[in-house]
Design an enzyme around this catalytic site. Structure first.
Site, PDB file in Angstrom:
ATOM      1  N   PHE A  62     -17.540 -10.922 -31.692  1.00 53.93           N
ATOM      2  CA  PHE A  62     -17.153 -11.529 -30.414  1.00 53.93           C
ATOM      3  C   PHE A  62     -17.158 -13.051 -30.574  1.00 53.93           C
ATOM      4  CE2 PHE A  62     -17.485 -11.431 -25.555  1.00 53.93           C
ATOM      5  CZ  PHE A  62     -16.254 -10.807 -25.415  1.00 53.93           C
ATOM      6  N   LYS A  84      -5.948 -13.706 -49.612  1.00 50.99           N
ATOM      7  CA  LYS A  84      -4.681 -13.459 -48.918  1.00 50.99           C
ATOM      8  C   LYS A  84      -3.576 -13.060 -49.904  1.00 50.99           C
ATOM      9  CE  LYS A  84      -5.634 -16.494 -44.984  1.00 50.99           C
ATOM     10  NZ  LYS A  84      -5.671 -17.904 -44.541  1.00 50.99           N
TER      11      LYS A  84
END
Lengths: 344, 344
Positions: B10, B226
């Site tokens: 969160f 990535k």
């Protein structure tokens, strides 16, 4: 899954598609579980051929490239014209790449309408049907439970419309800016390099970028029709080409382009569609872009679009080194996406 | 269609996702026929909350942003940790955006594995699980007939992986080149402008681009992970980060960058994956790119990828002006695409 295909048109793009289909036969079967036959070909000046058992594509390519007609491949009663071929040819999918009048969208619009009405899926490389009759044709496709795809109409094989369908979800496109016409972009690049307008146009014709009558490109009609496709398909507009504020590049000189460069800017034929309340306003006109704008860097025959949505602030797609195979590839992707039901 | 969601993490991205879900509630229902509830939230230091009837997302945001715990929203027996929440929370979809150790891919990989094993769809913004366990997790998702999507792992909300799924069909990606790390690109841009390396890094930290310990970015680890995602997902490779030929940007000076500029080139941390026969070779290293290469124009915190396939010779995607909402939007698109069965 198996698809029988009718090809309308057998010019550069359609022949590149035929060659790509031949080259990708094994890949389509292995990766997409897809087999195909081409059961009909309609040409402008090389006749018509239908064979319900599948035409020999390589034989058709040899005939047309030798300047001969396709008639020797035809089986069954004679075919009078393209609309007759659409009616007579047993096909699941019509792939359309015929000559287009950019100011009327014909005859391609009639071909697409007839094919959908006959219960065929349709893939077209022609902007006309989409710019002049998008809502009507899409509604017809929905009623028929058929796909109507046209990825190659804007930026050749680049997945511009596929991104709209699969990636711009639950978002509002606020603005689209693009460099979408090769001839004008080539001419502007050469003007910047000191070549005169007339010489730059002659060069563009010589390398096959511009047509014998280049006015359709130079006066911004081609870019306008593409802008209408983007506005109508991706932004929910209902524009026609005449609604676009259009200015071409005739009248621009090498001095204009160099003056812009001295100020750190480049002149491009900018296509724009902007949401303003409930409306979408579209324009095509020469604009000075700062060098920091990726669109200012689009040279020669490359093309580009920048999207601004309420969730993606600046997303740019640039396509370079295009050729008829790139356009044909957009049609092949449409065919695969129709086969896997992406139109539902 | 209705989806119950468990949120793992969160922090900035997950809170941006929560706000985006609230903002798009009507749009999701109207455009995608999709309703949702968030039935559980697992945080690193603000506790856990499960409510099978749906948590009040705005209340959860207020609590955490006021530095309080989520415990007051929780219903049912106490939850010990994130794995326990995955097991206990009634959810169709787990959306994962937790802190990641880039050199092990944990604990995110365990979370994704547990969620798929429990029969949940998974959307993650975390590169780790994909870089370290792509084949295993994708195979598990297939066995479970569930979606495992991760658009936001590369170039935030830009549809890089969606393009792979929907637009790069029956084609072979030969080469991928990218500028994928914001911190290094920001530092290189500032070096070019005469700022010292240490000052540029400090600036990047100040504006929230670089982390307190920037070595993961500066030494090329983030870009490497990535690159592995792209190679494995889009090119069928089976690389791990350690397989990538990796050089960071520490040691580069303002003088190096200016010397390149004088030669008409710009230094970028270039990620590359190249097909060589049956192999895919990957590298991350500073490279001098000519100004005519669109990748050389990617400034500050923008990112970009150029694809070269056997049918699209040069297709470049550039994303600018990113923020946590852009990343969250990639997760929202994944959620919609899972809801409409795009994983099948």
């Amino acid at each position: 899954m198996h698809i029988d295909i009718a090809l309308l048109g057998f010019g550069n793009v359609a022949r590149a598609l035929a060659r790509l289909l031949v080259r990708k036969t094994d890949t389509l079967r292995e990766e997409a579980g897809l087999t195909y036959r081409v059961t009909g070909i309609a040409t402008h000046s090389r006749g018509f051929a239908i064979d319900p058992d599948g035409l020999d594509l390589e034989a058709a390519l040899r005939l047309v490239e030798a300047g001969q007609k396709l008639d020797s491949l035809h089986k069954g009663p004679p075919v009078a014209d393209t609309l007759a071929l659409i009616a007579a040819c047993p096909a699941d999918l019509v792939m359309e790449a015929t000559w287009l009048n950019p100011q009327t969208g014909q005859p391609a619009t009639d071909y697409v309408r007839a094919a959908l009405a006959a219960g065929r899926h349709v893939v077209t490389a022609n902007k006309g049907p989409v710019a002049f009759a998008y809502r009507e044709l899409m509604e017809l496709a929905r009623r028929q439970d058929r796909g109507f795809f046209f990825e190659s109409t804007v930026m050749d094989g680049a997945p511009v419309l596929g991104m709209g369908r699969e990636a711009f979800l639950a978002t509002t496109i606020e603005r689209i800016r693009g460099i979408l016409n090769s001839t004008t972009n080539y001419v502007l690049t050469r003007l910047e390099q000191g070549v005169s307008f007339d010489d730059a146009v002659a060069e563009a014709q010589q390398i096959g970028v511009a047509e014998a009558d280049p006015s359709n490109d130079l006066e911004g009609w081609d870019a306008t029709v593409k802008t209408v496709v983007l506005a109508n398909v991706l932004m929910g507009a209902d524009l026609r080409p005449a609604d676009v504020d259009r200015t071409g590049i005739t009248g621009l000189t090498s001095a204009d382009l160099k003056a812009a460069l001295d100020a750190g800017e480049r002149v491009k034929l900018l296509c724009e569609a902007v949401r303003e309340g409930d409306q979408v306003r579209a324009s095509v006109r020469p604009a000075r872009l700062p060098l920091s704008d990726p669109l200012s860097q689009v040279d020669q025959t490359s093309s580009a679009i920048t999207f601004q949505t309420d969730t993606l602030h600046r997303l740019t797609l640039i396509e370079g080194d295009t050729d008829p195979t790139t356009t044909a590839y957009g049609m092949l992707v449409d065919m695969i996406n129709i086969a896997r039901g992406r139109y539902k």
